[in-house]
Scaffold this motif. Structure first.
Motif, PDB file in Angstrom:
ATOM      1  N   GLU A   1      60.272  38.348  31.659  1.00 46.18           N
ATOM      2  CA  GLU A   1      60.841  38.680  33.167  1.00 46.18           C
ATOM      3  C   GLU A   1      60.442  37.862  34.392  1.00 46.18           C
ATOM      4  O   GLU A   1      59.426  36.620  33.917  1.00 46.18           O
ATOM      5  CB  GLU A   1      60.284  39.822  32.782  1.00 46.18           C
ATOM      6  CG  GLU A   1      58.731  40.193  32.980  1.00 46.18           C
ATOM      7  CD  GLU A   1      58.275  42.079  33.147  1.00 46.18           C
ATOM      8  OE1 GLU A   1      59.126  42.780  32.911  1.00 46.18           O
ATOM      9  OE2 GLU A   1      57.417  41.901  33.309  1.00 46.18           O
TER      10      GLU A   1
ATOM     11  N   ASP B   1      55.549  43.688  30.430  1.00 45.18           N
ATOM     12  CA  ASP B   1      54.798  43.392  31.132  1.00 45.18           C
ATOM     13  C   ASP B   1      53.319  42.858  29.966  1.00 45.18           C
ATOM     14  O   ASP B   1      51.663  43.003  30.273  1.00 45.18           O
ATOM     15  CB  ASP B   1      53.608  44.260  31.802  1.00 45.18           C
ATOM     16  CG  ASP B   1      54.410  44.979  32.527  1.00 45.18           C
ATOM     17  OD1 ASP B   1      56.042  44.296  33.260  1.00 45.18           O
ATOM     18  OD2 ASP B   1      54.175  46.401  32.924  1.00 45.18           O
TER      19      ASP B   1
ATOM     20  N   ASP C   1      54.623  39.074  30.589  1.00 44.59           N
ATOM     21  CA  ASP C   1      54.484  39.631  31.947  1.00 44.59           C
ATOM     22  C   ASP C   1      55.135  38.685  33.322  1.00 44.59           C
ATOM     23  O   ASP C   1      54.987  37.441  33.206  1.00 44.59           O
ATOM     24  CB  ASP C   1      53.457  40.287  32.473  1.00 44.59           C
ATOM     25  CG  ASP C   1      52.907  40.736  33.895  1.00 44.59           C
ATOM     26  OD1 ASP C   1      53.869  41.414  34.174  1.00 44.59           O
ATOM     27  OD2 ASP C   1      52.003  39.969  34.558  1.00 44.59           O
ATOM     28  N   ARG C   2      55.749  39.019  33.972  1.00 43.99           N
ATOM     29  CA  ARG C   2      56.045  38.029  35.599  1.00 43.99           C
ATOM     30  C   ARG C   2      55.076  36.910  36.270  1.00 43.99           C
ATOM     31  O   ARG C   2      55.093  35.696  36.717  1.00 43.99           O
ATOM     32  CB  ARG C   2      57.152  38.946  36.523  1.00 43.99           C
ATOM     33  CG  ARG C   2      56.640  39.440  36.983  1.00 43.99           C
ATOM     34  CD  ARG C   2      57.331  39.924  38.216  1.00 43.99           C
ATOM     35  NE  ARG C   2      56.779  40.641  39.160  1.00 43.99           N
ATOM     36  CZ  ARG C   2      56.959  42.220  39.366  1.00 43.99           C
ATOM     37  NH1 ARG C   2      57.634  42.796  39.126  1.00 43.99           N
ATOM     38  NH2 ARG C   2      56.462  41.975  40.535  1.00 43.99           N
TER      39      ARG C   2
HETATM   40 MG    MG Z   1      56.058  44.295  35.689  1.00 44.27          MG
END
Ligand code: MG
Ligand code: C2E
Ligand code: MG
Ligand code: MG
Length: 288
Positions: A237, A181, A203-204
């Motif tokens: 991610e 993250d 982080d997404r």
């Molecule tokens: Mg996460």
């Protein structure tokens, strides 16, 4: 009238609070039994190397199948596990299960995949962590180089001095270390230098905003450049679209993970997915 209204509001909040704490109690007592009742399981999400087009690893993600409430999200139960200390036993179970699944896939003929397992702040603070990891690697037979542990900035921030020592020991064993993250916590930059990390996971939330938001693009680009400058691998991610993938590829991002490739899958499905991917790779590579 105002007084009545105020009282009504209070009563409403009180009722809501009671409902919340009741739910929390139910989850907490359920969680205490979840491990022995074998209600916990792991799903695995594959990661794709953008340069070789190969699946290079998976992330193990915990699932809880509650007997009456059904599937409960880790966003709900991991914080409770962390607060109650149950995470130590649960995390140890997850590590053991993940390592043994990784070895089982190899025996079934899959190529070597890196296994990433999330480590909670509490686990990182545990004095027995290193010996537990060593035992699990030994018993499963997984090469330490194929294991990666994912930690968050919050986890290392609590007790930075102790964390550095533990993380250096882990890296010294040959195990990979990823910061998860990345970009959402504090002091990100100094941590990158201070801790012996091998991977940065963007982080997404940044990936999500990539298509419209030029700030998200600037941040993502900077993280990639920075991480590469420090000789770390970059994983993005939450990649859901081809637009996001194209942007990341053009900026030299190493690995992606997200629904575009696959959702997290049960162990047998993951095994089939990777097997099928190997066969279809040449015919229909993703975004070649
Ligand atoms: Mg996460
Ligand atoms: P995380 O480690 O950052 O894991 C990635 C999360 O993003 C997973 O959520 C995954 O299912 C989700 N995800 C993956 N690709 C996409 C995508 O394309 N779009 C969207 N919207 N989401 C995507 P999940 O499985 O619900 O886990 C949530 C968090 O719970 C994890 O975040 C991690 O912090 C924690 N967690 C899960 N398993 C474990 C565990 O075994 N131990 C510990 N300590 N924490 C865990
Ligand atoms: Mg993770
Ligand atoms: Mg993450």
């Amino acid at each position: 009238q105002a007084k009545d209204k105020g009282r009504g509001t209070y009563r409403f909040y009180a009722a809501q609070m009671n409902a919340q704490s009741a739910e929390r109690l139910i989850l907490e007592s359920g969680l205490r039994r979840a491990l022995v009742r074998e209600e916990l399981l792991l799903h695995y999400q594959p990661k794709l190397d953008l340069k070789t087009q190969r699946i290079v690893g998976v992330e193990a993600l915990m699932r809880w199948r509650h007997p009456t409430l059904g599937m409960i999200s880790p966003a709900q139960f991991i914080p409770i596990a962390e607060e109650t200390g149950l995470i130590e036993a649960m995390g140890q179970w997850a590590l053991r299960q993940a390592c043994s699944d990784a070895v089982a896939w190899r025996r079934q003929g899959l190529p070597a995949l890196q296994m990433s397992v999330n480590l909670s702040p509490r686990q990182l603070g545990s004095r027995t962590l290193i010996s537990e990891i060593a035992t699990i690697l030994d018993e499963s037979g997984l090469e330490p180089e194929l294991l990666e542990l994912e930690i968050t900035e919050g986890a290392v921030m609590k007790n930075a001095e102790q964390a550095v020592t533990v993380l250096e020991t882990i890296r010294g064993m040959g195990i990979g270390l990823a910061i998860d993250d990345f970009g959402t916590g504090y002091s990100s930059l100094s941590y990158l230098r201070r801790f012996p990390l091998s991977t940065v996971k963007i982080d997404r939330s940044f990936i999500h905003d990539l298509s419209e938001d030029t700030d998200a693009q600037a941040l993502t680009d900077s993280i990639i450049t920075l991480a590469h400058g420090l000789r770390m691998q970059v994983v993005a991610e939450g990649v859901e679209t081809m637009t996001q993938l194209d942007h990341l590829r053009s900026r030299g991002c190493d690995v992606i993970q997200g629904y575009l490739l696959s959702r997290p899958l049960p162990a047998e499905e993951l095994c089939r997915f990777v097997g099928g991917y190997l066969h279809h790779q040449i015919a229909a590579p993703i975004a070649a």
